[in-house]
Motif scaffolding. Structure first.
Motif, PDB file in Angstrom:
ATOM      1  N   ALA A 105      -3.230  11.621   4.808  1.00 33.48           N
ATOM      2  CA  ALA A 105      -2.988  12.153   6.226  1.00 33.48           C
ATOM      3  C   ALA A 105      -3.573  11.377   7.115  1.00 33.48           C
ATOM      4  O   ALA A 105      -4.514  10.451   6.732  1.00 33.48           O
ATOM      5  N   ARG A 116       1.058  -1.120   0.159  1.00 31.95           N
ATOM      6  CA  ARG A 116       0.108   0.011  -0.041  1.00 31.95           C
ATOM      7  C   ARG A 116       0.949   1.256  -0.146  1.00 31.95           C
ATOM      8  O   ARG A 116       1.682   1.437   1.038  1.00 31.95           O
ATOM      9  N   LYS A 175     -17.021  -3.838  13.915  1.00 37.03           N
ATOM     10  CA  LYS A 175     -16.618  -4.532  15.203  1.00 37.03           C
ATOM     11  C   LYS A 175     -17.455  -4.916  16.414  1.00 37.03           C
ATOM     12  O   LYS A 175     -17.405  -4.447  17.168  1.00 37.03           O
ATOM     13  N   GLY A 199      -3.411  12.901   0.755  1.00 40.85           N
ATOM     14  CA  GLY A 199      -2.076  13.325   0.895  1.00 40.85           C
ATOM     15  C   GLY A 199      -1.005  12.258   0.420  1.00 40.85           C
ATOM     16  O   GLY A 199      -0.106  12.595  -0.136  1.00 40.85           O
ATOM     17  N   ARG A 231     -16.480   2.157  10.266  1.00 41.37           N
ATOM     18  CA  ARG A 231     -15.583   1.128  10.648  1.00 41.37           C
ATOM     19  C   ARG A 231     -15.865   0.197  11.948  1.00 41.37           C
ATOM     20  O   ARG A 231     -15.404  -0.783  12.037  1.00 41.37           O
TER      21      ARG A 231
END
Ligand SMILES: CC/C=C\CC(=O)SCCNC(=O)CCNC(=O)[C@H](O)C(C)(C)COP(=O)(O)OP(=O)(O)OC[C@H]1O[C@@H](n2cnc3c(N)ncnc32)[C@H](O)[C@@H]1OP(=O)(O)O
Length: 719
Positions: free
Chosen positions: A61, A56, A279, A100, A275
């Motif tokens: 950022a 990757r 979980k 970024g 995300r």
């Protein structure tokens, strides 16, 4: 954070090492700055290659750092120094180059990518703009129209597309770093000035103003009230009209207005909430990372109505064999034709071939004996569903997972009629199921962790955002809808019109106001549920005071509408009128206006002017209040889960973060005060009474959403 190696005796290979996505944290920027300085100052080094560890390149950022003060070296001077250096620098892009990370690639003199890499500037989706020179360099490299599209949508490009646009110099199927090193060696000694993107002149765009205006209209329509895409357009305009040094200042000013805005905070919250929702965790310690899902190769869907058809498509397009079952030949044939059409259109859009060979259509449940998982999607009727589950128990092999697509019935009651309650779970899809991203995975008290893991993992495989929720009437999404809908109809009684309520909600950012949404979903479903629960219809006690049921305020207007056969879009009439049954163009209906006037005069209600603020407060604060009760009851584990459900299932505007985040942004104390005010005026509306958890959080000083969990002490977690 960045590894420095000398390869082929003269190439400095700098590898970003910040798993999982090699985000440009302060430590990475610091290490990068030192590595670059070393490479540029070492006479042995003739060229530099920058890559990222674990396949990757760089995810941009470090978004988590945005919440605190800037630490470490800022990104812009670091990138400027790379571009200005006298040795050729090659970006070796594998996996992703985003934000970024993409801007880092843009300052390299050459860019080489693996053919599977994806590139883009997704800052706009986080409420920001590419402020490390991206809005000024990209238009210089690929021209205003293409740059504008990339920057205002945040879309990820494939390597092939980036090559065509002129962003990349080469795409490879081989080891990208090795190819980049060879490339760097060949670049040594070649002039670099034309490779410095900031030095290029932005290609001239004919009719620039018209283009910018058209894109502005487009983004205003698509993302009403959202600031970031508009700021992106202004920054790109600067790239077309100003020299680089001035454009970069404009970029930074625009970024400053966005950076601390509530919208940026909300959008970044959404990124992490999505995300977090994956979980899941149970009180017994089983959770997403210690529970193994079953492998699902084959599935069956029972019922080929709208939901069933969408679920078949969602499964087949990810390569799962599907047996679709209907009870009658005619229904089976209609369902089959529709599924095939949907799959063919979907495949055409994605440029792949339709996976029709994975489908089988049958009238017999006996055909399901070997499938790995079944999803029942029959009519919303408990007795019927129970019969189906009893039958499935007999037919399917003992290991088959049995799922129900009920939108609110008791999953455990269904588990109870089977021989395998531990293998029963709710998979609540949203309509149309092949389009909507949300999946509520409803955990019954007897669902095993393996069963939950299987449903969550299957959801992910189908590209859904899956959220684990507890078992109660309506689960999370539909349970919260009740107070929201109630407030909307109470507002009609008091003087508002459907179009006024909808406009206030749409101006707030909802894709659709509550009445337009109800017309789309169909008004008869709720009507049937109200009849079954004795709220309307012949079973209502005639001695019941008007506009009250079961001791609470009740608005019968939705029932009156249904009694006239107005079921929404499908009948061409509902809260609005449409050109024809199935039409989508909603127009205010004078008949509804008349009905409301007659209704008010019948009950002696003096209509009053209602402000948009009251509409928003009553609808959305009641919504959030029910969210607090859901947390208290242990039906959702975290406020993030509730917000994700509303973002992906109910069109809640992403730049507001979801109902729970929105309440925290308004200020819990203020929301509490307003709810108490409305509850005082409506003591017979229990949904307006602030929940104990809500009051507790205010008493604890209104902590940020991410900390609420510490204050939630549920008696029983239903997860
Ligand atoms: C001056 C300002 C300069 C620049 C501005 C920017 O660069 S803003 C950031 C722009 N970048 C992005 O928006 C990319 C965000 N990330 C993603 O889209 C995906 O994570 C990605 C890279 C496509 C990988 O997707 P995948 O599905 O493989 O993994 P997942 O999304 O679950 O992410 C894994 C964990 O990494 C965390 N993470 C991802 N990106 C960032 C990031 N930029 N900063 C911080 N953390 C990031 C993500 O939250 C996951 O962690 P977890 O603990 O599981 O939440």
């Amino acid at each position: 954070m960045a590894r420095y190696e000398l390869v082929k005796r003269s190439v400095a290979l700098i590898t970003l090492t910040n798993p999982p996505v090699n985000a440009l944290s302060s430590a990475v920027r610091h290490a990068m700055a030192k590595s670059m300085e070393r490479a540029l100052n070492d006479p042995k080094v003739t060229a530099v290659v920058i890559c990222g560890e674990n396949g990757r390149f760089c995810g941009g950022a470090d978004i988590r750092e945005f919440a605190g003060p800037l630490r470490g070296p800022p990104l812009v001077p670091l990138l400027d120094a790379i571009e200005a250096g006298q040795k050729p620098v090659v970006a070796a892009i594998e996996g992703v180059a985003l934000g970024g990370g993409f801007e880092l690639a843009l300052v390299c003199h050459y860019r080489i990518a693996h053919f599977k890499a994806r590139l883009g500037l997704p800052e706009v989706t986080l409420g920001l703009l590419p402020a490390a020179g991206g809005t000024q360099r990209l238009p210089r490299l690929i021209g205003i129209p293409a740059a504008l599209e990339m920057i205002t949508t945040g879309r990820h490009l494939s390597a092939q597309e980036a090559l065509k646009l002129g962003i990349l110099d080469q795409v490879t199927e081989q080891n990208t770093c090795e190819v980049a090193v060879e490339f760097a060696l060949r670049a040594v000694g070649k002039p670099l000035s034309s490779r410095r993107v900031s030095m290029l002149t932005t290609p001239c765009t004919p009719d620039l103003d018209a283009l910018l205006e058209a894109v502005t209209m487009q983004v205003k329509k698509k993302a009403r009230g959202v600031m970031a895409p508009l700021a992106c357009i202004q920054a790109v305009r600067a790239a077309a009209t100003m020299p680089y040094s001035k454009g970069i200042k404009r970029e930074s000013e625009l970024m400053a207005t966005l950076f601390n805005s509530g919208q940026a905070q909300a959008l970044q919250y959404c990124f992490f909430a999505q995300r977090t929702a994956g979980k899941w965790t149970l009180p017994n310690g089983a959770q997403w990372n210690n529970s193994k899902p079953r492998e699902i190769r084959s599935a069956a869907i029972i019922g080929l109505g709208t939901m069933g058809r969408g679920i078949v498509v969602s499964l087949a397009r990810v390569g799962i064999s599907v047996i679709a079952v209907e009870s009658e030949k005619k229904l089976l044939e209609t369902g089959k034709q529709m599924v095939i059409g949907m799959l063919e259109r979907d495949a055409k859009r994605r440029g792949v071939s339709a996976s029709l060979n994975l489908l089988k259509f049958t009238l017999s449940l006996q055909d399901l004996k070997d499938v790995d998982l079944v999803i029942e999607a029959v009519f919303e009727d408990m007795a019927l569903k129970k019969r189906v589950f009893q039958e499935l128990s007999k037919v399917c092999r003992p290991a088959t997972v049995l799922c129900t697509n009920t939108s609110g019935l008791d999953v455990d009651a269904l588990a109870g009629v089977t021989d395998r309650p531990h293998l029963v779970v709710g998979m609540h899809f949203f309509s149309p199921a092949h389009v909507m991203k949300l999946l509520e995975v409803v955990c019954g008290p007897r669902s095993s962790s393996e069963t939950i893991a299987t449903a969550m993992s299957l959801g992910k495989r189908m590209g859904k955002v899956s959220v684990a929720v507890g078992n109660c009437p309506g689960f999370v999404g539909n349970r919260m809808l009740k107070p929201y809908l109630d407030q909307a109809t109470f507002l009609l009684e008091e003087g508002a019109t459907p179009e006024q309520v909808d406009k206030a909600l749409e101006d707030f950012g909802f894709a659709m106001g509550v009445f337009r949404m109800s017309d789309l979903a169909g008004l008869d479903v709720g009507w049937r549920i109200r009849k079954e629960s004795g709220l309307t219809g012949p079973d209502v006690d005639p001695k019941n005071p008007p506009r009250r049921r079961q001791g609470r305020r009740y608005c019968p207007v939705p029932d009156m509408i249904c009694e006239q056969g107005r079921f929404g879009q499908k009948t061409g009439r509902g809260w609005y009128m449409y050109d024809k049954p199935g039409g989508t163009n909603a127009k205010p209906d004078p008949l509804i206006q008349n009905l409301l006037e007659m209704y008010r005069s019948r009950y002696g209600i003096q209509p009053r002017n209602i402000s948009d603020q009251e509409i928003i407060e009553r609808c959305l604060f009641a919504l959030a209040n029910e969210g607090f009760r859901i947390l208290e009851d242990g039906i959702a584990a975290r406020p993030e889960d509730i917000d994700v459900i509303y973002l992906f299932g109910y069109g809640f505007p992403r730049h507001r973060g979801g109902p729970m985040f929105y309440a925290s942004m308004v200020g819990l104390e203020r929301v509490l005060q307003r709810l108490e005010h409305y509850h005082q005026a409506n003591p017979d509306v229990p949904h307006l009474e602030p929940s104990p958890l809500f009051k507790k959080l205010v008493a604890c000083g209104s902590p940020p959403v991410q900390k609420w969990r510490e204050h939630i002490k549920t008696m029983h977690s239903h997860l």
